[in-house]
Design a protein around this motif. Structure first.
Motif, short mmCIF file in Angstrom:
data_model
loop_
_atom_site.label_atom_id
_atom_site.label_comp_id
_atom_site.label_asym_id
_atom_site.label_seq_id
_atom_site.Cartn_x
_atom_site.Cartn_y
_atom_site.Cartn_z
N GLY A 1 0.83 -1.19 0.00
CA GLY A 1 0.00 0.00 0.00
C GLY A 1 0.87 1.25 0.00
O GLY A 1 2.09 1.19 -0.26
N ASN A 2 0.28 2.36 0.31
CA ASN A 2 0.97 3.64 0.30
C ASN A 2 2.22 3.62 1.18
O ASN A 2 3.32 3.98 0.75
N ARG A 3 2.07 3.17 2.42
CA ARG A 3 3.17 3.21 3.38
C ARG A 3 4.31 2.29 2.97
O ARG A 3 5.49 2.66 3.03
N GLY A 4 3.97 1.08 2.57
CA GLY A 4 5.01 0.16 2.16
C GLY A 4 5.76 0.63 0.93
O GLY A 4 6.99 0.56 0.87
N THR A 5 5.02 1.15 -0.04
CA THR A 5 5.63 1.58 -1.29
C THR A 5 6.54 2.79 -1.11
O THR A 5 7.60 2.89 -1.74
N THR A 6 6.16 3.70 -0.23
CA THR A 6 6.92 4.95 -0.07
C THR A 6 7.92 4.84 1.08
O THR A 6 9.12 4.75 0.87
N MET A 7 7.44 4.84 2.32
CA MET A 7 8.30 4.89 3.50
C MET A 7 9.32 3.75 3.52
O MET A 7 10.52 3.97 3.77
N TRP A 8 8.86 2.52 3.28
CA TRP A 8 9.73 1.36 3.43
C TRP A 8 10.17 0.78 2.09
O TRP A 8 10.83 -0.25 2.06
N GLY A 9 9.81 1.46 0.99
CA GLY A 9 10.22 1.05 -0.34
C GLY A 9 11.10 2.09 -0.99
O GLY A 9 12.31 2.14 -0.79
N ARG A 10 10.48 2.97 -1.75
CA ARG A 10 11.22 3.96 -2.53
C ARG A 10 12.09 4.85 -1.66
O ARG A 10 13.28 5.07 -1.95
N GLU A 11 11.54 5.39 -0.56
CA GLU A 11 12.30 6.32 0.27
C GLU A 11 13.46 5.61 0.99
O GLU A 11 14.55 6.18 1.12
N LEU A 12 13.20 4.40 1.47
CA LEU A 12 14.26 3.68 2.18
C LEU A 12 15.43 3.39 1.24
O LEU A 12 16.60 3.56 1.60
N LEU A 13 15.14 2.97 0.01
CA LEU A 13 16.21 2.69 -0.94
C LEU A 13 16.89 3.96 -1.40
O LEU A 13 18.10 3.97 -1.66
N ASP A 14 16.14 5.05 -1.52
CA ASP A 14 16.75 6.31 -1.95
C ASP A 14 17.78 6.82 -0.94
O ASP A 14 18.83 7.33 -1.32
N GLY A 15 17.47 6.69 0.36
CA GLY A 15 18.34 7.30 1.37
C GLY A 15 19.23 6.35 2.14
O GLY A 15 20.19 6.80 2.79
#
Length: 413
Positions: A14-28
């Motif tokens: 969902g939103n949280r998994g895709t952003t916080m623990w997906g895209r953002e985690l890999l970005d930073g």
């Protein structure tokens, strides 16, 4: 040789998994973590989430098969709340540590199951209490621990969700107690955890009140979902999912797989969670708390004040409101006996929750992080916040004050 990265799997896209623990985690934090698998019952949603994350990790719709084939060192759980315990326990038993989105679970039995599995397997469960990590929360914690107002005796704590964010809970699976435990659990778990952490004590008894006064059967009309609703032109809560490319991509076409619509009507008659909540909480330390949560306000944010023998710490955090505020929070430290007032400004930092999300990910993933304020939250913290919410919900439905320790004494240890 480069640094060894933690091999992690994401469950729930969902939103949280895709952003916080997906895209953002890999970005930073890609120098510390490697995404090795993505799991969701809805493979169409998982495929779209994977593209948004920018990963080539394999997709699974079966947790056990993913755990068996990939043997991840860490599993991050971002599924609906009532499914957390099954996934957390399976991951622990497979030899992985776990990060669970809040709330950790939705019933006493589910909480106890996680606690037992963690102790039995020797693995670790972290709970995603990012509010602890916001710069303002950290400064308040420092003031309390420094004894700036002496011993704390009572707290006033009031949370306001606006009629966009608040309404969103009533569009989704959160609107049903069987999935979310109600907002006394799903949302207030953040707030009760903050109180537990600020006060360094456990809640002992709760008297709660909660009613459904605005959404659900209180609506003037209703439909199945906004996209097909005949009342969209007259409804203040109409949501145009197509106008949000992120949500539309993640949810609209994938709804053909599982029937889950992201824009369900906030006035559905079977909604069974309260939208207006208050609670009086007495802590083991003797501190008394007055708490409220409202979900249909014209403003977003919260107000918190700590009263002590030597003064008062007060803060009003503005998140959304129809006027301008500076990008910082003002803490008022008011001293008793003519001591005056000190205005402490805490600037907002980049990232979600005014920098709290980034600070939490740093704490978990960057080696050598100093947890001097004890912000990193484990399963006991997750358990105590859930137990407080469950007690408030039980009290609101049955009318009696509910003592927390007798609910699950084996959890509290």
């Amino acid at each position: 040789m480069g640094r060894k990265r933690t091999r992690y799997a994401l469950v729930g896209t969902g939103n949280r998994g895709t952003t916080m623990w997906g895209r953002e985690l890999l970005d930073g934090w890609s120098e510390f973590v490697e995404l090795v698998g993505i799991c969701d019952l809805n493979l169409m949603r998982a495929e779209r989430a994977r593209a948004m994350i920018g990963s080539d990790a394999p997709l699974y719709d079966d947790v056990d098969r993913m755990l068996s084939e990939l043997r991840p060192e860490l599993v991050i759980v971002c599924t609906p709340d009532d499914t957390h315990d099954d996934i957390v326990v399976r991951a622990l038993e497979a030899g992985a540590d776990v990060i669970s989105e809040k709330p950790m679970a939705t019933t006493r039995e589910k909480v106890a199951r996680i606690r037992e599995a963690e102790q039995r397997t020797g693995r670790r469960v972290d709970v995603s209490f990012n509010y602890r990590f916001s710069p303002t929360a950290a400064r308040i914690k420092e003031l309390i621990e420094e004894g700036a107002i002496g011993e704390v005796t009572s707290v006033d704590f009031h949370w306001y969700l606006d009629n966009r964010h608040g309404a969103d809970y009533f569009r989704r699976w959160h609107a049903f107690t069987r999935h979310s435990g109600s907002l006394f659990v799903h949302k207030a778990t953040h707030h009760f955890d903050l109180l537990n952490w600020y006060l360094d004590s456990d809640p002992a008894e709760v008297k709660g009140f909660g009613q459904l006064l605005h959404y659900g059967r209180n609506g003037p009309f209703r439909g199945e979902r906004c996209r097909t609703c005949p009342h969209k032109d007259a409804c203040d809560y109409y949501m145009d999912l197509a106008a949000d490319p992120f949500l539309d991509t993640l949810y609209e076409d994938p709804s053909s797989v599982d029937g889950y619509h992201r824009d369900a009507c906030v006035f559905r008659e079977d909604i069974d969670i309260p939208d207006t909540m208050t609670a009086a909480i007495r802590y083991a330390s003797g501190v008394q708390v007055s708490y409220s949560l409202n979900t249909y306000m014209p403003i977003e944010g919260h107000h918190i004040a700590f009263n002590g023998h030597r003064g008062r710490i007060e803060m009003r955090q503005y998140e959304k409101q129809p006027w301008s505020e500076p990008p910082a929070d003002e803490i008022l430290l008011v001293k008793s006996f003519g001591g005056g007032v000190e205005r402490i400004w805490v600037p907002h930092e980049p990232g979600g929750h005014y920098g709290g999300d980034n600070r939490m990910r740093d704490m978990i993933f960057r080696p050598g992080s100093n947890d001097r304020l004890r912000q990193r939250a484990g399963s006991r913290a997750g358990a105590m916040s859930v137990l407080c919410g469950l007690a408030a919900l039980q009290s609101s439905r049955e009318g009696d004050t509910v003592r927390i320790e007798p609910l699950s004494p084996e959890i509290v240890r």
